[in-house]
Design a protein around this motif. Structure first.
Motif, PDB file in Angstrom:
ATOM      1  N   ASN A   5     -15.976 -57.708 -39.718  1.00  0.00           N
ATOM      2  CA  ASN A   5     -16.747 -58.895 -39.336  1.00  0.00           C
ATOM      3  C   ASN A   5     -15.837 -59.976 -38.766  1.00  0.00           C
ATOM      4  N   SER A   7     -14.695 -63.961 -38.711  1.00  0.00           N
ATOM      5  CA  SER A   7     -14.569 -64.962 -39.768  1.00  0.00           C
ATOM      6  C   SER A   7     -15.748 -65.932 -39.690  1.00  0.00           C
ATOM      7  N   THR A   8     -15.960 -66.658 -40.765  1.00  0.00           N
ATOM      8  CA  THR A   8     -17.037 -67.649 -40.802  1.00  0.00           C
ATOM      9  C   THR A   8     -16.856 -68.691 -39.698  1.00  0.00           C
ATOM     10  N   SER A   9     -15.617 -69.113 -39.467  1.00  0.00           N
ATOM     11  CA  SER A   9     -15.382 -70.117 -38.418  1.00  0.00           C
ATOM     12  C   SER A   9     -15.677 -69.532 -37.037  1.00  0.00           C
ATOM     13  N   LYS A  11     -17.855 -67.107 -36.369  1.00  0.00           N
ATOM     14  CA  LYS A  11     -19.322 -66.989 -36.284  1.00  0.00           C
ATOM     15  C   LYS A  11     -19.950 -68.361 -36.015  1.00  0.00           C
ATOM     16  N   SER A  12     -19.485 -69.363 -36.733  1.00  0.00           N
ATOM     17  CA  SER A  12     -20.034 -70.712 -36.558  1.00  0.00           C
ATOM     18  C   SER A  12     -19.845 -71.190 -35.122  1.00  0.00           C
ATOM     19  N   TRP A  15     -22.237 -69.458 -32.557  1.00  0.00           N
ATOM     20  CA  TRP A  15     -23.619 -69.932 -32.535  1.00  0.00           C
ATOM     21  C   TRP A  15     -23.729 -71.386 -32.093  1.00  0.00           C
ATOM     22  N   PHE A 176     -24.613 -64.335 -40.058  1.00  0.00           N
ATOM     23  CA  PHE A 176     -24.340 -64.808 -41.416  1.00  0.00           C
ATOM     24  C   PHE A 176     -25.293 -64.049 -42.328  1.00  0.00           C
ATOM     25  N   TRP A 178     -26.145 -63.194 -46.148  1.00  0.00           N
ATOM     26  CA  TRP A 178     -25.890 -63.537 -47.539  1.00  0.00           C
ATOM     27  C   TRP A 178     -26.467 -62.460 -48.431  1.00  0.00           C
TER      28      TRP A 178
END
Length: 179
Positions: A5, A7-9, A11-12, A15, A176, A178
């Motif tokens: 995947n 990273s969260t940063s 992905k953020s 989008w 994202f 969860w």
């Protein structure tokens, strides 16, 4: 990147940049909605320029993160042709994401206007206005903006194709999820 995947940063930023590109494109319709001289038309362009500057910064951050964190490995099910097309598509998307804000900055300056970032600061034009140059840059800026919408649509269709037909994790690695 060893993970499957982003990273969260990453992905953020993906989008947020998507929303900014669509929103910036929408703001260009202020020309069609408002008459010349209408303050709302000027406000739409002020917003377009401010959000365009934000886009330039976020794209720079995204490129930096891509260089530092890398990208997930392609699924083993992807063919060599699919991998080449994916890499080429991403390269062109990044090129357009860099070119469009830069062209917008030069367009603003060649029109003789200062760049304003939500009124927090301004950057005056470093050269004199030139209508012919501004007109040429505007055409290129518009062409690139249309191109990114087309390419981003193909990008999204490819992600849905992977998800719905190939049933691999290509789309999921940018979502994202969860648990």
């Amino acid at each position: 990147m060893a993970s499957n995947n982003y990273s969260t940063s990453q992905k953020s930023l993906h989008w947020i940049i998507f929303v900014l590109v669509v929103g910036l494109y929408g703001l260009t319709f202020g020309d069609d909605i408002f008459q010349r001289g209408d303050p709302n038309r000027a406000f739409a362009w002020w917003l377009h320029i401010s959000f365009g500057m934000l886009l330039a910064f976020l794209v720079g951050w995204r490129v930096f993160l891509r260089l530092v964190k890398g990208t997930p490995e392609f699924p083993l099910s992807m063919t060599v042709t699919e991998r080449v097309l994916a890499r080429a598509g991403h390269l062109v998307l990044y090129a357009l994401l860099i070119a469009i804000p830069l062209l917008g900055i030069f367009l603003t300056w060649y029109r003789g206007d200062a760049l304003s970032f939500f009124g927090l600061f301004t950057i005056p034009a470093p050269f004199l206005p030139d209508r012919e140059t501004a007109r040429s840059i505007k055409e290129l800026h518009s062409l690139c903006a249309n191109g990114i919408l087309i390419l981003a649509s193909l990008h999204a269709l490819a992600a849905f194709w992977h998800h719905l037909v190939r049933r691999d994790n290509v789309l999921k690695r940018m979502l994202f999820i969860w648990r």
